[in-house]
Design an enzyme around this catalytic site. Structure first.
Site, PDB file in Angstrom:
ATOM      1  N   ARG A   1      27.764  42.181  26.848  1.00  0.00           N
ATOM      2  CA  ARG A   1      28.277  43.312  27.643  1.00  0.00           C
ATOM      3  C   ARG A   1      29.563  43.884  27.049  1.00  0.00           C
ATOM      4  O   ARG A   1      30.465  43.149  26.646  1.00  0.00           O
ATOM      5  CB  ARG A   1      28.539  42.815  29.066  1.00  0.00           C
ATOM      6  CG  ARG A   1      29.117  43.861  29.983  1.00  0.00           C
ATOM      7  CD  ARG A   1      28.828  43.576  31.411  1.00  0.00           C
ATOM      8  NE  ARG A   1      29.586  42.459  31.959  1.00  0.00           N
ATOM      9  CZ  ARG A   1      29.463  42.039  33.206  1.00  0.00           C
ATOM     10  NH1 ARG A   1      28.588  42.605  34.020  1.00  0.00           N
ATOM     11  NH2 ARG A   1      30.186  41.033  33.650  1.00  0.00           N
TER      12      ARG A   1
ATOM     13  N   ARG B   1      32.368  37.213  48.710  1.00  0.00           N
ATOM     14  CA  ARG B   1      31.912  36.287  47.680  1.00  0.00           C
ATOM     15  C   ARG B   1      31.902  34.850  48.166  1.00  0.00           C
ATOM     16  O   ARG B   1      31.622  33.944  47.388  1.00  0.00           O
ATOM     17  CB  ARG B   1      32.827  36.406  46.480  1.00  0.00           C
ATOM     18  CG  ARG B   1      32.096  36.938  45.225  1.00  0.00           C
ATOM     19  CD  ARG B   1      33.046  36.866  44.086  1.00  0.00           C
ATOM     20  NE  ARG B   1      32.547  37.091  42.792  1.00  0.00           N
ATOM     21  CZ  ARG B   1      32.507  38.268  42.169  1.00  0.00           C
ATOM     22  NH1 ARG B   1      32.786  39.372  42.812  1.00  0.00           N
ATOM     23  NH2 ARG B   1      32.161  38.336  40.909  1.00  0.00           N
TER      24      ARG B   1
ATOM     25  N   ARG C   1      31.630  30.918  36.125  1.00  0.00           N
ATOM     26  CA  ARG C   1      31.342  31.962  37.120  1.00  0.00           C
ATOM     27  C   ARG C   1      29.976  31.733  37.773  1.00  0.00           C
ATOM     28  O   ARG C   1      29.800  31.969  38.968  1.00  0.00           O
ATOM     29  CB  ARG C   1      31.411  33.347  36.465  1.00  0.00           C
ATOM     30  CG  ARG C   1      32.862  33.752  36.177  1.00  0.00           C
ATOM     31  CD  ARG C   1      32.956  34.914  35.215  1.00  0.00           C
ATOM     32  NE  ARG C   1      32.350  36.120  35.716  1.00  0.00           N
ATOM     33  CZ  ARG C   1      31.932  37.120  34.925  1.00  0.00           C
ATOM     34  NH1 ARG C   1      32.048  37.027  33.624  1.00  0.00           N
ATOM     35  NH2 ARG C   1      31.415  38.192  35.461  1.00  0.00           N
TER      36      ARG C   1
ATOM     37  N   ARG D   1      35.110  42.014  28.350  1.00  0.00           N
ATOM     38  CA  ARG D   1      35.981  41.480  29.393  1.00  0.00           C
ATOM     39  C   ARG D   1      36.426  40.069  29.042  1.00  0.00           C
ATOM     40  O   ARG D   1      35.640  39.285  28.531  1.00  0.00           O
ATOM     41  CB  ARG D   1      35.200  41.431  30.721  1.00  0.00           C
ATOM     42  CG  ARG D   1      35.339  42.693  31.530  1.00  0.00           C
ATOM     43  CD  ARG D   1      34.379  42.745  32.683  1.00  0.00           C
ATOM     44  NE  ARG D   1      34.389  41.561  33.558  1.00  0.00           N
ATOM     45  CZ  ARG D   1      33.697  41.490  34.693  1.00  0.00           C
ATOM     46  NH1 ARG D   1      32.963  42.505  35.095  1.00  0.00           N
ATOM     47  NH2 ARG D   1      33.737  40.415  35.428  1.00  0.00           N
TER      48      ARG D   1
ATOM     49  N   LYS E   1      24.869  44.226  39.052  1.00  0.00           N
ATOM     50  CA  LYS E   1      25.450  44.753  40.307  1.00  0.00           C
ATOM     51  C   LYS E   1      26.261  46.017  40.049  1.00  0.00           C
ATOM     52  O   LYS E   1      26.089  47.013  40.735  1.00  0.00           O
ATOM     53  CB  LYS E   1      26.383  43.724  40.965  1.00  0.00           C
ATOM     54  CG  LYS E   1      25.689  42.542  41.586  1.00  0.00           C
ATOM     55  CD  LYS E   1      26.632  41.759  42.484  1.00  0.00           C
ATOM     56  CE  LYS E   1      27.855  41.205  41.771  1.00  0.00           C
ATOM     57  NZ  LYS E   1      27.567  40.214  40.718  1.00  0.00           N
TER      58      LYS E   1
HETATM   59  P1  AMP Z   1      33.283  41.084  39.112  1.00  0.00           P
HETATM   60  O1  AMP Z   1      33.784  42.299  38.427  1.00  0.00           O
HETATM   61  O2  AMP Z   1      32.700  41.363  40.466  1.00  0.00           O
HETATM   62  O3  AMP Z   1      32.364  40.243  38.243  1.00  0.00           O
HETATM   63  O4  AMP Z   1      34.574  40.163  39.411  1.00  0.00           O
HETATM   64  C1  AMP Z   1      35.347  39.647  38.370  1.00  0.00           C
HETATM   65  C2  AMP Z   1      36.264  38.554  38.888  1.00  0.00           C
HETATM   66  O5  AMP Z   1      37.149  39.085  39.872  1.00  0.00           O
HETATM   67  C3  AMP Z   1      35.577  37.387  39.576  1.00  0.00           C
HETATM   68  O6  AMP Z   1      35.075  36.417  38.653  1.00  0.00           O
HETATM   69  C4  AMP Z   1      36.709  36.845  40.433  1.00  0.00           C
HETATM   70  O7  AMP Z   1      37.647  36.111  39.649  1.00  0.00           O
HETATM   71  C5  AMP Z   1      37.399  38.111  40.886  1.00  0.00           C
HETATM   72  N1  AMP Z   1      36.812  38.610  42.157  1.00  0.00           N
HETATM   73  C6  AMP Z   1      36.102  39.754  42.345  1.00  0.00           C
HETATM   74  N2  AMP Z   1      35.728  39.873  43.623  1.00  0.00           N
HETATM   75  C7  AMP Z   1      36.201  38.779  44.268  1.00  0.00           C
HETATM   76  C8  AMP Z   1      36.118  38.295  45.606  1.00  0.00           C
HETATM   77  N3  AMP Z   1      35.455  38.963  46.562  1.00  0.00           N
HETATM   78  N4  AMP Z   1      36.740  37.125  45.900  1.00  0.00           N
HETATM   79  C9  AMP Z   1      37.422  36.441  44.976  1.00  0.00           C
HETATM   80  N5  AMP Z   1      37.505  36.812  43.684  1.00  0.00           N
HETATM   81  C10 AMP Z   1      36.906  37.969  43.327  1.00  0.00           C
END
Ligand code: AMP
Length: 221
Positions: free
Chosen positions: A127, A88, A172, A161, A13
């Site tokens: 990653r 999400r 996740r 990360r 993404k």
């Molecule tokens: P990402 O970078 O999109 O993989 O997001 C990393 C982490 O940020 C996720 O595993 C969640 O803990 C948090 N996060 C990101 N976007 C959201 C969202 N829309 N709602 C809740 N938690 C989020």
């Protein structure tokens, strides 16, 4: 255009969002990046978000929705945006619909990136991300930097990360299946979902996505 990008962690993404946003000349809004920026600035929001993120869980809706809304109301997002990682879950999708409705605007498409589960774990475990810019993403075998641990683009330090460890990835993925996947049906009911395969070279996936979005836009007119 107003686009939502969905797909499991590791679907690419972030990588595709940067490329698509550039091609479509709209801002890329990633709630994960916004949280990570808060964590590095050590804000209260960052401290709160970090505990949820490290465990692989979702940050509570109230703060997430407020943060996303604030970003979408910035002037550069007036002509469109590409949302990456938001909404999400179904309540966030409903909150987004309310926000758009109050401004008399609509989403154009929800782009669903499909990738097999075994591929996801391999992608995430390898990653590596640049400390200077989280859009500079590498993989130890699939797209290795020229020098180990160093970003090809800007020379920054590459790191893994905290939430990319194998255990957290499993959580996740489960969170994705139970909470995020239902938004695909939510948006299917609105006729907005376009699904593409997220396997193959990065450039080909971008082309595939652009074609699919073009078709969707033409059909919605
Ligand atoms: P990402 O970078 O999109 O993989 O997001 C990393 C982490 O940020 C996720 O595993 C969640 O803990 C948090 N996060 C990101 N976007 C959201 C969202 N829309 N709602 C809740 N938690 C989020």
């Amino acid at each position: 255009m107003r686009i939502v990008l969905v797909g499991p962690p590791g679907a690419g993404k972030g990588t595709q969002a940067v490329r698509l946003a550039e091609k479509l000349a709209i801002p890329h809004i990633s709630t994960g990046d916004l949280f990570r920026a808060n964590i590095s600035r050590q804000t209260e929001l960052g401290k709160l978000a970090k505990s949820y993120m490290d465990a692989g869980n979702l940050v509570p809706d109230e703060v997430t929705i407020a943060m996303a809304k604030d970003r979408m109301e910035q002037p550069d997002a007036a002509r469109g945006f590409l949302l990456d990682g938001f909404p999400r879950n179904v309540s966030q999708a409903e909150a987004l619909d309310e926000l758009l409705e109050s401004e008399g605007i609509k989403l154009d498409a929800v782009l669903d990136l499909e990738v097999p589960e075994e591929e996801v774990v391999k992608r995430i475990a390898g990653r590596r991300i640049c400390r200077n810019d989280s859009s500079h993403v590498f993989h130890v075998t699939y797209s290795a930097p020229k020098q180990e641990g160093v970003c090809d683009v800007c020379g920054g330090e590459l790191y893994q990360r905290d939430d990319d460890s194998e255990d957290t990835v499993r959580t996740r993925l489960e969170v994705y299946h139970t909470q995020t996947e239902p938004i695909i049906d939510y948006y299917k009911a609105q006729g907005l979902v376009v699904t593409i395969s997220s396997l193959g070279p990065v450039d080909e996936i971008t082309e595939r996505a652009l074609e699919a979005l073009k078709r969707e836009k033409a059909e919605n007119k």
